[in-house]
Design a protein around this motif. Structure first.
Motif: not given
Ligand code: 48H
Length: 260
Positions: A39, A87, A110, A113, A243
């Motif tokens: 994150t 997300l 994640q 990303r 997170f």
């Protein structure tokens, strides 16, 4: 075109070496690719900071794919829902106020990303020490995990970063390594590493966020490592705090780096 085995090897070695060289200097180096580190990394990169992750394990994700006792689902509370919604993963209000998500789906989202934000994630590399210049953590000392596992006598290499994040989970390895070698005081009330306390999810989730900070000049803590440093409780398989802590550390570092 005839496929030549030697060209496949050449392509891999060249590209990997280029990637490593391109990341020997970064704005932020994240140690650990668990939920908090991932994150933090994409949040930083999306703010335009050059960010790199070093992960000891073969596969990233830390404690997330294990869910709770191998039931590969995680729980988040209402305050952390926005991160999973952002997300784009499936989220189920399984019980009022308790949202579940598939741990593998969250990890996949994640990782995508992180990659799309331009973060390079180096797996199978362990951080064994830090660069400490004039009382500021200024980079990392790296070695292959296989070298560490075998206890081989192989000297490490280094990389430079303006800020380092310890996202190594329960063991807070970077902080503990610094304390062991440099005998410095960290920003806990006692100046020492407190160690995590027994499980109490409600309190632990709030404390994780509060304990997310710069623990020593240039060295920041996030996730379970933050609670371990300050003597906060563990929380079991609720991941909202991880997170939110990753997001908080990224936002604070971004502010801090803009000042300098
Ligand atoms: C490179 C390293 C090194 C090293 C470790 O444990 P993680 O998942 O960490 P967090 O804080 O993002 O998430 C914690 C969560 O997974 C958890 O364990 C919870 C919520 N527990 C509660 C409870 O009660 O038990 O990930 C840390 C990552 C791992 O992938 C390690 O392999 C990696 O860091 N790592 N990587 N160099 N020296 N040390």
């Amino acid at each position: 075109m005839e496929l030549k085995d030697i060209e496949i090897s050449r392509a891999i070695i060249e590209r990997y070496t280029d990637k490593l060289l391109e990341n020997l200097e970064a704005d932020v180096a994240v140690v650990g690719a668990g939920p908090s580190g991932l994150t933090a990394a994409y949040t930083l990169a999306e703010k335009g900071l050059k960010t790199v992750i070093f992960e000891r394990a073969l596969k990233p994700g830390g404690g997330m794919p294990g869910g709770g006792m191998m039931f590969s689902e995680i729980v988040v509370q209402d305050t952390a829902r926005c991160i999973l919604e952002d997300l784009g993963v499936g989220l189920y209000e399984q019980r009022p106020g308790y949202f579940t998500a598939d741990a593998i789906e969250v990890l996949g989202a994640q990782l995508v990303r992180v990659a799309r934000a331009g973060v390079k994630l180096f797996n199978l590399i362990s951080v064994e020490d830090v660069l400490l210049y004039q009382d500021r953590v200024s980079g990392l000392v790296l070695n292959w995990t296989a070298v560490q596992m075998q206890g081989l006598h192989v000297d490490p290499l280094t990389m430079k970063a303006r800020s380092v994040i310890d996202a190594t989970g329960h063991a807070a390895e970077v902080v503990n390594g610094l304390l062991r070698k440099a005998k410095v005081k960290i920003n806990t009330p006692s100046g020492k590493f407190e160690g995590e306390r027994p499980m109490w999810a409600d309190r632990a989730e709030a404390e994780t966020l509060k304990n997310t900070c710069e623990i020593y000049p240039g060295l920041w803590i996030t996730g379970m490592a933050a609670n371990a440093c300050f003597g906060g409780p563990r929380m079991g398989p609720i991941f909202g705090g991880m997170f939110l802590s990753g997001k908080k550390v990224a936002e604070e570092i971004a502010k801090d780096l803009k000042k300098s």
